[in-house]
Design an enzyme around this catalytic site. Structure first.
Site, PDB file in Angstrom:
ATOM      1  N   ASP A  43       0.938  -1.395  -0.453  1.00  0.00           N
ATOM      2  CA  ASP A  43      -0.077  -0.075  -0.140  1.00  0.00           C
ATOM      3  C   ASP A  43       0.681   1.492   0.194  1.00  0.00           C
ATOM      4  O   ASP A  43       0.568   2.236  -0.010  1.00  0.00           O
ATOM      5  CB  ASP A  43      -0.655  -0.153   0.849  1.00  0.00           C
ATOM      6  CG  ASP A  43      -0.740  -0.169   2.653  1.00  0.00           C
ATOM      7  OD1 ASP A  43       0.827  -0.175   2.628  1.00  0.00           O
ATOM      8  OD2 ASP A  43      -0.761   0.061   3.573  1.00  0.00           O
ATOM      9  N   ASP A  82      -1.164  -6.291   0.311  1.00  0.00           N
ATOM     10  CA  ASP A  82      -1.216  -5.446   1.804  1.00  0.00           C
ATOM     11  C   ASP A  82      -2.418  -5.510   1.676  1.00  0.00           C
ATOM     12  O   ASP A  82      -3.272  -5.270   0.997  1.00  0.00           O
ATOM     13  CB  ASP A  82      -0.660  -4.344   1.371  1.00  0.00           C
ATOM     14  CG  ASP A  82       0.314  -4.590   2.277  1.00  0.00           C
ATOM     15  OD1 ASP A  82       1.053  -4.817   3.166  1.00  0.00           O
ATOM     16  OD2 ASP A  82       1.836  -3.301   1.814  1.00  0.00           O
ATOM     17  N   GLU A 181       9.456  -3.976   9.805  1.00  0.00           N
ATOM     18  CA  GLU A 181       9.748  -1.456   9.590  1.00  0.00           C
ATOM     19  C   GLU A 181      10.168  -1.454  10.704  1.00  0.00           C
ATOM     20  O   GLU A 181       9.901  -1.660  11.825  1.00  0.00           O
ATOM     21  CB  GLU A 181       8.303  -1.523   8.965  1.00  0.00           C
ATOM     22  CG  GLU A 181       8.491  -0.363   8.185  1.00  0.00           C
ATOM     23  CD  GLU A 181       7.546   0.350   7.529  1.00  0.00           C
ATOM     24  OE1 GLU A 181       6.754  -0.335   7.556  1.00  0.00           O
ATOM     25  OE2 GLU A 181       7.677   0.999   6.881  1.00  0.00           O
TER      26      GLU A 181
HETATM   27  O1  KIV Z   1       3.357  -1.332   1.542  1.00  0.00           O
HETATM   28  C1  KIV Z   1       4.784  -1.825   1.764  1.00  0.00           C
HETATM   29  O2  KIV Z   1       5.716  -1.274   0.389  1.00  0.00           O
HETATM   30  C2  KIV Z   1       5.627  -1.950   2.569  1.00  0.00           C
HETATM   31  C3  KIV Z   1       6.680  -1.897   2.790  1.00  0.00           C
HETATM   32  C4  KIV Z   1       7.469  -0.433   3.346  1.00  0.00           C
HETATM   33  C5  KIV Z   1       7.163  -3.439   3.870  1.00  0.00           C
HETATM   34  O3  KIV Z   1       4.603  -2.417   3.612  1.00  0.00           O
END
Ligand code: KIV
Length: 257
Positions: A43, A82, A181
């Protein structure tokens, strides 16, 4: 060979797992050509390709649209999507339905859910419904409005305890992997050693079972600032602007076509 949850589980302790974001056909094809293990339809597309301030405005429809574009690249890498803001906190049936849609309509092969042990409890039902889930702990960018910004996690002993609790909860829920993260490297190491599932880090130091970065950061495509933990492997923005400027000049000066 297609990367599956089993492939990733087997890689723990063998070699680091390579994860990279992609948001459409072209970036998915680039990631696949580079031989990454996992393509994350993150996301982060909210900030990187859609022009939002953060990931909060990203909706299920946007996730489905971009995941389907990535899936059309038919990569051997696992396609991980995500679960966007506002979904994972809802009732179990709703979360299960949305995760199922990411697989059935988006073509994802697994989903990633931001959250601690409470979200892990919800995710257990999603996993029982047959959806492979990766947990995401530490900095959860979807919490940015609550946090009032981005920060590192695991600096205090209570944060360290909480992160360990969250990680164990994801493992117990049946998550196939865990993303960390902006976690203090020593805490990330402790968690990686404490759980049997692979850990993927971003801004979490070298001791995780794998790493993830955002594709536009790796390629140096962004105009703005880059997070401190990013390593730029190219300066493609400069290359692209130079090429496009030459094109514009050629057209204006009637050198092309
Ligand atoms: O949304 C994304 O790209 C992520 C990464 C920053 C791990 O969750």
């Amino acid at each position: 060979m297609k990367t599956t949850t089993k492939t990733l589980r087997n890689l723990k302790g063998q070699r680091p797992i390579v994860t990279l974001t992609a948001y459409d056909l072209i970036t998915a094809q680039l990631a696949e050509a580079a031989g990454v293990d996992v393509i994350l339809v993150g996301d982060s597309m909210g900030n990187t390709v859609l022009g939002f301030e953060n990931t909060v405005p990203v909706t299920m429809d946007m996730m489905l649209h971009h995941t389907a574009a990535v899936a059309r690249a038919k990569p051997q890498a696992m396609i991980l999507a995500d679960v966007p803001f506002g979904v994972a906190g809802r009732c179990v049936d709703y979360v299960t339905e949305m995760c199922t849609r990411l697989l059935q309509q988006g073509g994802a092969e697994a989903v990633k859910i931001e959250g601690g042990y409470r979200r892990a409890e919800t995710a257990a039902a999603v996993i029982r419904a047959g959806v492979p889930v990766m947990g995401h702990i530490g900095l959860k960018p979807q919490d940015v409005l609550q946090l009032g910004g981005y920060k590192k996690f695991g600096k205090t002993s209570s944060e360290r305890e909480r992160l360990l609790q969250d990680a164990r909860a994801w493992e117990d829920a049946g998550a196939f992997a865990l993303l960390m993260e902006m976690v203090e490297p020593e805490v990330a190491r402790e968690i990686t050693e404490a759980v049997s599932i692979p850990t993927i880090g971003i801004g979490a130091g070298p001791h995780c079972d794998g790493q993830v970065l955002v594709i536009s950061d790796v390629l140096g495509l962004n105009a703005g600032k880059y997070p401190g933990f990013v390593k730029k492997y190219a300066e493609l923005r400069e290359v692209a602007v130079k090429a496009l400027t030459e094109y514009a000049t050629d057209v204006r000066e009637k050198k092309f076509p």
